[in-house]
Design an enzyme around this catalytic site. Structure first.
Site, PDB file in Angstrom:
ATOM      1  CB  ALA A   1      -0.940   0.017   1.208  1.00 56.85           C
TER       2      ALA A   1
ATOM      3  CB  CYS B   1       6.393   0.513 -12.050  1.00 59.23           C
ATOM      4  SG  CYS B   1       7.498   0.033 -10.708  1.00 59.23           S
TER       5      CYS B   1
END
Length: 678
Positions: free
Chosen positions: A321, A447
């Site tokens: 998170a 990513c």
């Protein structure tokens, strides 16, 4: 003088015609000025005649005027008539001659203009042909001009400082040759030579290591590769995400514009994003930022949450998170309803996570600090509706933010990251409840642009769990790879989405959305059955011997196979070795010992440990006693008797007071017997 006078009269008559002449003669006398007008620029003998007439007029002005008046007044003189008629005929003939001369002159002028125009056209066409030929020649010369450097040139270049303009020029030439290899390649050179040279030059010019630039060259065509590398050298635009829990995008844009921030809506696919071009104030320190009206977040971080599409009153897990951008976006979409478990394994990052949650006004989130692989044990299996896994990765899609990725990543790092990602995605799937009314979805994102961290992980999850890929709900982005070199992935991987900086002007990103079909784990494939069979527990040697004995007693002479209850069983051979049997039934569970047997084994183990401890203690006591007695005997200067063995070991056998000392072994045995009896 007669010819001169005739010419003079002719010129004066042509210049000043008498009014008594007819219309025909007037029309005829009007032609000489046209001749002079047309032929002013060209040389003609009539001009000399006119000049001579002018000279004669100056010399004999009075005589000319008198003769002209006499010629004009004598109308009855026949000589005058004959002379005038002759002069008229001569004028007609001379006029016709002059007219024909002027016509031929005009024709010659027109022919000259046509010739000149044709010459100009021909010269222009010739110049165009020469320019085209020269262009082709230049292209050919340029293609022939570039050649791969030789070993001597490379050695000389290695000894000198790097020549960046030369490297850039060579990279462009190699890209041009590879884009049209058949016509521009060097004779005797193969594509591999150009590709290897391109890898080395790109690594030297842009600072990539050999592994990373090799992977990029394999993934993209050379032209697109150059666009990608150039895009990595430029920063991505700054983006904001409006916090819909506190404000609207229109109101926030108005406030920031008044503060001197130049911004626009992000794109059509986002209703809460803003892109910032420039700002007169620090965009991360405005009162609106402190109040939690917006979050500084890259455009690519919007995509996983949009693909997850959380609903109100759901239980959602964000497995990685920190720093809280995606978690606060999920809370805003859920309108602070339901429950969010925001997990972060690294404890130092919990501070930024909790700070952003408080600043953005999120109240439905529980922050926890666990390893993502252990979350199913903490939260339970099949207990949540949706899971977002923004997995830790190599970061090869955000090189513009962290240039250390160019040189720090290797094949081992990619493999380790992929192994961790496979474990995390299996844990995420195990937490999701397939029977959820509104959920049952898992979103996996990274990513990174590496295939082992993206498509390979999703393909592994499809094989290990009962899940399927569903559309991400994103209208843009390139589909994922279904095949790459020797790898072949599931065809449904076309539903995944890839994002590149040179195409979408955002960080490199990968998004996949999975739907869990059932809560049971998928059965292994037939190719994996032998491995499972090898890991199955086997019988003990005693059980095997008993079984062999029973079989030998019941069927001493039979070795044929028997079919009982649909299961094939082979008889045991005489040598006592049992042949391996494969059945369709489930294997029997391993029989565990009873509680009494376990307690008995524990008591025996404790008694054995106690005996060993007692032996060690007694040995220490005896050594201490012998040391003290030897010291006392030496002090009293008493004689000590040693046997041959005692002299070797230097251990006394008696006390010098005359009383015998028990041998250590005898004493230990006696103590052990006492302990056993106790």
């Amino acid at each position: 003088m007669a010819p001169a006078n005739l010419k003079k009269k002719k010129g004066t008559k042509s210049q000043k015609p008498p009014p008594q002449k007819k219309q025909k003669k007037d029309a005829f006398t009007a032609k000489p000025p046209k001749k002079h007008d047309v032929s002013d620029d060209s040389y003609s003998p009539t001009e000399e005649i006119v000049d001579h007439e002018g000279l004669f007029e100056e010399e004999n002005e009075e005589d000319g005027l008198d003769s002209h008046s006499e010629a004009s007044s004598d109308d009855d003189n026949p000589f005058t008539d004959d002379f005038l008629q002759g002069s008229d005929d001569e004028e007609k003939s001379s006029g016709s001659g002059s007219g024909s001369g002027s016509g031929s002159g005009s024709d010659s002028d027109e022919s000259d203009i046509e010739k000149k125009s044709r010459a100009i056209d021909e010269e222009r066409a010739r110049e165009e042909e020469e320019a085209g030929a020269e262009m082709q020649l230049n292209i050919k010369e340029e293609s022939d001009e570039f050649r791969l450097p030789t070993k001597e040139e490379l050695e000389q270049e290695a000894r000198q400082p790097p020549d960046l303009p030369n490297l850039q020029r060579r990279i462009k030439e190699i890209v041009r040759v590879l884009s049209n290899f058949n016509s521009l390649r060097q004779e005797g050179a193969i594509r591999k030579d150009y590709v290897d040279r391109l890898k080395l030059d790109l690594g030297s010019y842009y600072g990539y290591n050999e592994f990373l630039i090799g992977v990029l060259v394999e993934m993209f065509p050379v032209v697109e590769l150059m666009e990608l590398i150039e895009a990595f050298e430029k920063p991505r635009p700054i983006c904001l995400r409006t916090n819909t829990l506190k404000t609207r995008r229109r109101d926030l844009a108005d406030v920031l514009l008044n503060r001197g921030v130049n911004l626009d809506p992000l794109s059509k696919w986002s209703k809460v994003g803003l892109v910032v071009y420039d700002s007169q104030v620090p965009i991360g320190a405005t009162p609106e930022y402190m109040a939690g009206y917006y979050m500084l977040q890259s455009a690519s971080s919007f995509l996983p949450v949009m693909a997850l599409a959380p609903q109100e009153k759901e239980r959602i897990v964000d497995m990685a998170a920190a720093p809280g951008g995606k978690t606060t976006y999920i809370a805003a979409l859920m309108k602070n309803s339901g429950m969010i478990y925001a997990n972060e394994m690294k404890e130092p990052r919990l501070k930024s996570l909790t700070a952003n949650l408080h600043r953005m006004g999120v109240t439905n989130t529980v922050v926890c600090n666990y390893d993502g692989k252990e979350l199913p044990k903490v939260l339970g299996h099949n207990t949540v509706d949706r899971v977002l896994l923004d997995a830790p990765c190599s970061g090869t899609g955000v090189i513009s933010k962290d240039e250390s990725v160019k040189t720090s990543k290797s094949l081992e790092d990619i493999q380790k990251g992929a192994h961790l990602q496979k474990q995390l995605i299996l844990a995420a799937i195990d937490m999701v409840d397939a029977n959820s009314k509104s959920g049952g979805y898992i979103v996996y994102s990274t990513c990174s642009i590496m295939i082992p961290e993206n498509e390979a992980v999703i393909d592994y999850a499809l094989k290990k769990r009962d899940v399927k890929l569903v559309p991400c709900g994103l209208d843009f982005g390139r589909p994922g790879f279904t095949r790459f070199r020797e790898h072949r992935f599931h065809q449904s991987l076309e539903k995944t989405r890839r994002f590149y900086p040179h195409v979408h002007n955002m960080d490199g990103f990968f998004v996949a959305k999975l739907k869990k079909m059932s809560n049971s784990k998928q059965n292994p494939k037939p190719s994996e059955e032998p491995e499972v069979a090898e890991q199955a527990p086997e019988k003990n040697d005693s059980e095997t011997e008993l079984a062999v004995g029973e079989n030998s007693q019941q069927h001493p002479d039979k070795r044929r196979t028997k079919k009982a209850n649909g299961v094939l069983k082979k008889a045991v051979p005489e040598n006592g070795k049992k042949e391996s049997t494969f059945t369709d039934k489930k294997r029997k569970r391993r029989k565990f010992p009873s509680r009494e047997e376990i307690s008995k084994a524990r008591r025996e183990e404790k008694s054995y440990e106690r005996k060993e401890e007692c032996k060690q203690e007694e040995l220490e006591v005896i050594i201490r006693m012998t040391t003290t007695t030897a010291a006392a005997a030496t002090k009293r200067k008493s004689k000590i008797r040693f046997t041959e063995t005692e002299r070797e070991s230097q251990v006394p056998s008696r006390i010098f007071s005359g009383r015998k000392l028990r041998h250590p072994e005898t004493w230990i045995e006696q103590r052990s017997k006492e302990n056993a009896a106790a």
